[in-house]
Design a protein around this motif. Sequence first.
Motif, PDB file in Angstrom:
ATOM      1  N   ASP A   1     -16.886   3.239  11.212  1.00  0.00           N
ATOM      2  CA  ASP A   1     -15.721   4.111  11.118  1.00  0.00           C
ATOM      3  C   ASP A   1     -16.222   5.524  10.831  1.00  0.00           C
ATOM      4  O   ASP A   1     -16.457   5.899   9.688  1.00  0.00           O
ATOM      5  N   VAL A   2     -16.425   6.291  11.890  1.00  0.00           N
ATOM      6  CA  VAL A   2     -16.894   7.676  11.766  1.00  0.00           C
ATOM      7  C   VAL A   2     -15.831   8.587  12.368  1.00  0.00           C
ATOM      8  O   VAL A   2     -15.169   8.223  13.330  1.00  0.00           O
ATOM      9  N   PRO A   3     -15.613   9.774  11.789  1.00  0.00           N
ATOM     10  CA  PRO A   3     -14.614  10.670  12.352  1.00  0.00           C
ATOM     11  C   PRO A   3     -15.054  11.180  13.723  1.00  0.00           C
ATOM     12  O   PRO A   3     -16.250  11.312  13.997  1.00  0.00           O
ATOM     13  N   PRO A   4     -14.094  11.459  14.596  1.00  0.00           N
ATOM     14  CA  PRO A   4     -14.443  11.981  15.917  1.00  0.00           C
ATOM     15  C   PRO A   4     -15.010  13.393  15.803  1.00  0.00           C
ATOM     16  O   PRO A   4     -14.768  14.086  14.814  1.00  0.00           O
ATOM     17  N   PRO A   5     -15.772  13.842  16.803  1.00  0.00           N
ATOM     18  CA  PRO A   5     -16.366  15.185  16.727  1.00  0.00           C
ATOM     19  C   PRO A   5     -15.332  16.298  16.759  1.00  0.00           C
ATOM     20  O   PRO A   5     -15.533  17.341  16.160  1.00  0.00           O
ATOM     21  N   ARG A   6     -14.219  16.094  17.451  1.00  0.00           N
ATOM     22  CA  ARG A   6     -13.155  17.101  17.515  1.00  0.00           C
ATOM     23  C   ARG A   6     -11.808  16.391  17.533  1.00  0.00           C
ATOM     24  O   ARG A   6     -11.716  15.227  17.857  1.00  0.00           O
ATOM     25  N   GLY A   7     -10.766  17.125  17.184  1.00  0.00           N
ATOM     26  CA  GLY A   7      -9.427  16.584  17.279  1.00  0.00           C
ATOM     27  C   GLY A   7      -8.920  16.015  15.969  1.00  0.00           C
ATOM     28  O   GLY A   7      -9.463  16.271  14.898  1.00  0.00           O
ATOM     29  N   LYS A   8      -7.879  15.216  16.060  1.00  0.00           N
ATOM     30  CA  LYS A   8      -7.225  14.663  14.877  1.00  0.00           C
ATOM     31  C   LYS A   8      -8.183  13.752  14.110  1.00  0.00           C
ATOM     32  O   LYS A   8      -8.773  12.843  14.660  1.00  0.00           O
ATOM     33  N   GLY A   9      -8.338  14.003  12.848  1.00  0.00           N
ATOM     34  CA  GLY A   9      -9.207  13.185  12.002  1.00  0.00           C
ATOM     35  C   GLY A   9     -10.634  13.669  11.934  1.00  0.00           C
ATOM     36  O   GLY A   9     -11.456  13.078  11.245  1.00  0.00           O
ATOM     37  N   SER A  10     -10.967  14.740  12.631  1.00  0.00           N
ATOM     38  CA  SER A  10     -12.351  15.189  12.689  1.00  0.00           C
ATOM     39  C   SER A  10     -12.828  15.829  11.393  1.00  0.00           C
ATOM     40  O   SER A  10     -14.018  15.991  11.194  1.00  0.00           O
ATOM     41  N   ARG A  11     -11.903  16.202  10.514  1.00  0.00           N
ATOM     42  CA  ARG A  11     -12.309  16.876   9.284  1.00  0.00           C
ATOM     43  C   ARG A  11     -12.587  15.914   8.140  1.00  0.00           C
ATOM     44  O   ARG A  11     -12.907  16.340   7.041  1.00  0.00           O
ATOM     45  N   SER A  12     -12.462  14.628   8.389  1.00  0.00           N
ATOM     46  CA  SER A  12     -12.777  13.649   7.351  1.00  0.00           C
ATOM     47  C   SER A  12     -14.279  13.651   7.108  1.00  0.00           C
ATOM     48  O   SER A  12     -15.062  13.497   8.042  1.00  0.00           O
ATOM     49  N   PRO A  13     -14.714  13.810   5.872  1.00  0.00           N
ATOM     50  CA  PRO A  13     -16.150  13.897   5.602  1.00  0.00           C
ATOM     51  C   PRO A  13     -16.824  12.541   5.393  1.00  0.00           C
ATOM     52  O   PRO A  13     -17.996  12.487   5.077  1.00  0.00           O
ATOM     53  N   TYR A  14     -16.093  11.440   5.581  1.00  0.00           N
ATOM     54  CA  TYR A  14     -16.635  10.139   5.210  1.00  0.00           C
ATOM     55  C   TYR A  14     -16.966   9.282   6.418  1.00  0.00           C
ATOM     56  O   TYR A  14     -16.271   9.299   7.426  1.00  0.00           O
ATOM     57  N   ASP A  15     -18.038   8.514   6.278  1.00  0.00           N
ATOM     58  CA  ASP A  15     -18.452   7.511   7.264  1.00  0.00           C
ATOM     59  C   ASP A  15     -18.451   6.161   6.563  1.00  0.00           C
ATOM     60  O   ASP A  15     -18.886   6.056   5.413  1.00  0.00           O
ATOM     61  N   PHE A  16     -17.982   5.131   7.276  1.00  0.00           N
ATOM     62  CA  PHE A  16     -17.913   3.797   6.685  1.00  0.00           C
ATOM     63  C   PHE A  16     -18.562   2.783   7.600  1.00  0.00           C
ATOM     64  O   PHE A  16     -18.370   2.814   8.821  1.00  0.00           O
ATOM     65  N   CYS A  17     -19.315   1.859   7.003  1.00  0.00           N
ATOM     66  CA  CYS A  17     -19.944   0.778   7.750  1.00  0.00           C
ATOM     67  C   CYS A  17     -18.857  -0.202   8.203  1.00  0.00           C
ATOM     68  O   CYS A  17     -17.708  -0.128   7.735  1.00  0.00           O
ATOM     69  N   PRO A  18     -19.167  -1.147   9.088  1.00  0.00           N
ATOM     70  CA  PRO A  18     -18.147  -2.103   9.536  1.00  0.00           C
ATOM     71  C   PRO A  18     -17.536  -2.919   8.398  1.00  0.00           C
ATOM     72  O   PRO A  18     -16.372  -3.314   8.491  1.00  0.00           O
ATOM     73  N   ASP A  19     -18.277  -3.167   7.324  1.00  0.00           N
ATOM     74  CA  ASP A  19     -17.732  -3.930   6.195  1.00  0.00           C
ATOM     75  C   ASP A  19     -16.685  -3.139   5.418  1.00  0.00           C
ATOM     76  O   ASP A  19     -15.794  -3.719   4.801  1.00  0.00           O
ATOM     77  N   HIS A  20     -16.783  -1.820   5.408  1.00  0.00           N
ATOM     78  CA  HIS A  20     -15.865  -0.973   4.644  1.00  0.00           C
ATOM     79  C   HIS A  20     -14.962  -0.119   5.536  1.00  0.00           C
ATOM     80  O   HIS A  20     -14.325   0.803   5.053  1.00  0.00           O
ATOM     81  N   ALA A  21     -14.931  -0.406   6.824  1.00  0.00           N
ATOM     82  CA  ALA A  21     -14.144   0.400   7.781  1.00  0.00           C
ATOM     83  C   ALA A  21     -12.670   0.380   7.389  1.00  0.00           C
ATOM     84  O   ALA A  21     -12.137  -0.640   6.966  1.00  0.00           O
ATOM     85  N   ARG A  22     -12.023   1.521   7.532  1.00  0.00           N
ATOM     86  CA  ARG A  22     -10.617   1.651   7.143  1.00  0.00           C
ATOM     87  C   ARG A  22      -9.690   1.696   8.343  1.00  0.00           C
ATOM     88  O   ARG A  22      -8.495   1.781   8.189  1.00  0.00           O
ATOM     89  N   ARG A  23     -10.220   1.681   9.525  1.00  0.00           N
ATOM     90  CA  ARG A  23      -9.361   1.695  10.730  1.00  0.00           C
ATOM     91  C   ARG A  23      -9.103   0.300  11.204  1.00  0.00           C
ATOM     92  O   ARG A  23      -9.855  -0.581  11.120  1.00  0.00           O
TER      93      ARG A  23
END
Length: 70
Positions: A48-70
């Motif tokens: 769960d990584v934010p996209p490079p541009r667009g909606k949600g891109s300003r989220s500073p957090y990355d999550f592994c598959p075990d902790h993914a929030r999407r």
Amino acid sequence: MSTYEAQRPIHRVRCDVGGCGAEFEPTGDWYPRDGHLARQAAAKAGWDVPPPRGKGSRSPYDFCPDHARR
């Protein structure tokens, strides 16, 4: 005289959950060399990584598959 790559820049994606030491290192020739490509490869691998541009891109957090929030 021969030329070789003495040091290769490697980009990894690290999970931002406290206490989780999960890291993702993409394989291939070009993915580890560019931070944006490494993040794209992590997203394809289920991170769960934010996209490079667009909606949600300003989220500073990355999550592994075990902790993914999407």
